[in-house]
Design an enzyme around this catalytic site. Sequence first.
Site, PDB file in Angstrom:
ATOM      1  N   LYS A 203       0.849  -1.203   0.000  1.00 26.02           N
ATOM      2  CA  LYS A 203       0.000   0.000   0.000  1.00 26.02           C
ATOM      3  C   LYS A 203       0.880   1.246   0.000  1.00 26.02           C
ATOM      4  CE  LYS A 203      -1.683  -1.586   3.756  1.00 26.02           C
ATOM      5  NZ  LYS A 203      -2.407  -1.895   5.004  1.00 26.02           N
ATOM      6  N   THR A 236      -8.353   9.248   8.622  1.00 28.75           N
ATOM      7  CA  THR A 236      -7.770   8.096   7.911  1.00 28.75           C
ATOM      8  C   THR A 236      -7.484   6.922   8.843  1.00 28.75           C
ATOM      9  OG1 THR A 236      -5.572   8.995   8.269  1.00 28.75           O
ATOM     10  CG2 THR A 236      -6.630   9.548   6.182  1.00 28.75           C
ATOM     11  N   GLY A 238      -7.555   3.658  10.587  1.00 30.73           N
ATOM     12  CA  GLY A 238      -8.215   2.364  10.350  1.00 30.73           C
ATOM     13  C   GLY A 238      -8.296   1.973   8.890  1.00 30.73           C
ATOM     14  N   THR A 239      -7.648   2.744   7.999  1.00 31.83           N
ATOM     15  CA  THR A 239      -7.749   2.400   6.572  1.00 31.83           C
ATOM     16  C   THR A 239      -7.122   1.028   6.268  1.00 31.83           C
ATOM     17  OG1 THR A 239      -5.851   3.842   6.279  1.00 31.83           O
ATOM     18  CG2 THR A 239      -7.912   4.661   5.439  1.00 31.83           C
ATOM     19  N   GLY A 240      -5.979   0.739   6.914  1.00 31.94           N
ATOM     20  CA  GLY A 240      -5.280  -0.528   6.638  1.00 31.94           C
ATOM     21  C   GLY A 240      -6.129  -1.725   7.054  1.00 31.94           C
ATOM     22  N   CYS A 241      -6.685  -1.651   8.290  1.00 36.33           N
ATOM     23  CA  CYS A 241      -7.517  -2.764   8.793  1.00 36.33           C
ATOM     24  C   CYS A 241      -8.733  -2.924   7.886  1.00 36.33           C
ATOM     25  CB  CYS A 241      -8.018  -2.474  10.206  1.00 36.33           C
ATOM     26  SG  CYS A 241      -6.717  -2.076  11.363  1.00 36.33           S
TER      27      CYS A 241
END
Length: 522
Positions: A203, A236, A238-241
Amino acid sequence: MNSLGGIRSWPANWRSTTALMTTTESVRKVPQVLTVAGSDSGAGAGIQADLKVCAARGVYCASVITAVTAQNTRGVQSVHLLPPEFVSEQLKSVLSDFEFDVVKTGMLPSTEIVEVLLQNLSDFPVRALVVDPVMVSTSGHVLAGSSILSIFRERLLPIADIITPNVKEASALLGGFRIETVADMRSAAKSLHEMGPRFVLVKGGDLPDSSDSVDVYFDGKEFHELRSPRVATRNTHGTGCTLASCIAAELAKGSSMLSAVKVAKRFVDNALDYSKDIAIGSGMQGPFDHFFGLKKDPQSSRCSIFNPDDLFLYAVTDSRMNRKWNRSIVDAVKAAIEGGATIIQLREKEAETREFLEEAKACVDICRSHRVCLLINDRIDIALACNADGVHVGQSDMPVDLVRSLLGPDKIIGVSCKTPEQAHQAWKDGADYIGSGGVFPTNTKANNRTIGLDGLKEVCEASKLPVVAIGGIGISNAESVMQIDAPNLKGVAVVSALFDQDCVLTQAKKLHKTLKESKREI
Ligand SMILES: Cc1ncc(COP(=O)(O)OP(=O)(O)O)c(N)n1
Ligand SMILES: Cc1ncsc1CCOP(=O)(O)O
Ligand SMILES: [Mg+2]
C-alpha cells in the site's frame, strides 16, 4: 487458493453444516470471516473496524482479540497483551465451531501469539488467510516489535494467501529496504512474494509527493498499479484494517483475489470521501464511517460499490420487445426490479439519442431508489450523460482500457467474452465482470456464435473476473447454467425471458426463484 486466485474449496475432512441439521431443514451458508487482531477503544481500527467492514459488506465476522489498546484519535496511550494461552482458547472456541471462509490477521503483538495462531490454523484448516502485517499504528505507536519479524517471514507469510503491508511494514519485513517510489514498491512486492505469500499488495498511501494513492499488487507474474485520487482528510485512522478486512469479506463471498482487492480499495476510497468532513474526537486522526453505503443520498451518486453478486439476475432491456409489448423502458425496468432483477442494462439498439438519454435518466432514478446498478449497452456517451453506474461493451465496441480511462475507476465495466484469451484481456484492461455467451441459441442477437455450457465453463475457468452467462437462457435452462462447476459464475443475463413476455414482473419473480433454488443445490 485455486488457480484463478479464488479461495480454496473446502478440505475433504471439513464438517458440513448440513450434517448438523436434520434432513428436512434447509440451510443457507453465510460467508464468514474470522479476524484475529487487537481491540481499538476508539473503534476506528482493529477488531472494531474489521467487524464494521464485514457487516457493511454483508459478511459475518467473528473476532479473536490478541491485545487491548487504550487508543483514541490522538494516539495509543497503552497496550495490554492477552496471554497467548487465552488467545489460543478463543481461537479453538470459534475455529472448532464456525466454518470460516477466510481468516484475517491484524495486530499479532508477540511471537508466542503468532505461535498459537499457527498451531490453531494447522489444527483447523481454513480456505484463505489474509495477513495485514500490522506493526505501527497510524499515530506512530509500535504495535508489534522487530522481534516478530522472523516468525512473520519464516512461518506466517509462507502460508498467507495475500499480505497487505504499507511501505513501512514492507520495508521492515525486507530488513530496511528503502521504498520511496512506485518502482521501489514493485521491487518490494516481488521480494515479499519470494517469501511465500500467493499475492502481495504493497500500500502506497504513505508514499510522499503523490496526488494519487498508488497500491502495487503482484500475483507472482504480473504487477497491477491500483490508483485512486488521494482524499484530503484527517479521518484516515483504520484504513489498513478496513482494506484487509474488506479483501477478506469479498474473498469469503467468492471473489477472485484481484477483484477482492479492487473492491476493497474502492470501498476505502468511498468511505474516506464520504467521511472527509465528519468530526469524531479531537485528535489528528479521526475514524471514518464504514456504513456510508446505507446513508448516501440515493439520488446523489452511484448505486453502491460493484458487488459481483449483483450479477445474479441481470435484466437486459430490448427496444424491439418493448415496442412489441407496448411498454416504455421505464415500465420494463420497474417491473424487472420489482420481480427481483439485481442489475439492469439498457440495450436500446434503435432508440434516438435524445429520447434514449431522457429514458436513461428516468431509469437511473428508479434504479438508484432501489439501490440496483444500471449499466448502458455500447453507448459511453449516454452512460456519462445520465451518470449511469457503468457500461457493457462487446469485442467490436470501444476498447475496454479506453472506456476505463473515459469513465474513471468508479464505474462498472462489463465485457462480452467468448474465449479464455478475451477473458484475460478484459481483466488486464480493467473490466469488472465478463458477460459470456451466447450459451444457447437465441433470436435476440443475430449472427452470434453459440459457445454452449462447455464454452462458458472454459471462459469461467480462465477468468479472474466474475462472469454472467447470457444467450437463450430462461426458466427452463437456468438451473443447468448455474450448475456448471464454476465459483466465479455469478448469475444469468436475460433479455427475452423477461421482456418478450406478457408480464415482466411474473417472469422475473419466477426466474429469480429458479435461480435461488439452483444456487441452494450447488
Ligand atoms: C451481460 C451482457 N453480456 C453480453 C452482452 C453482449 O454485448 P455485445 O457483445 O456488445 O453485443 P450487444 O449487446 O451490443 O449486441 C451484453 N449486452 N450483456
Ligand atoms: C446480447 C446478447 N449477447 C449474447 S447473446 C445475447 C442475447 C441474449 O438474449 P436472450 O436472453 O433473449 O437470449
Ligand atoms: Mg455491444
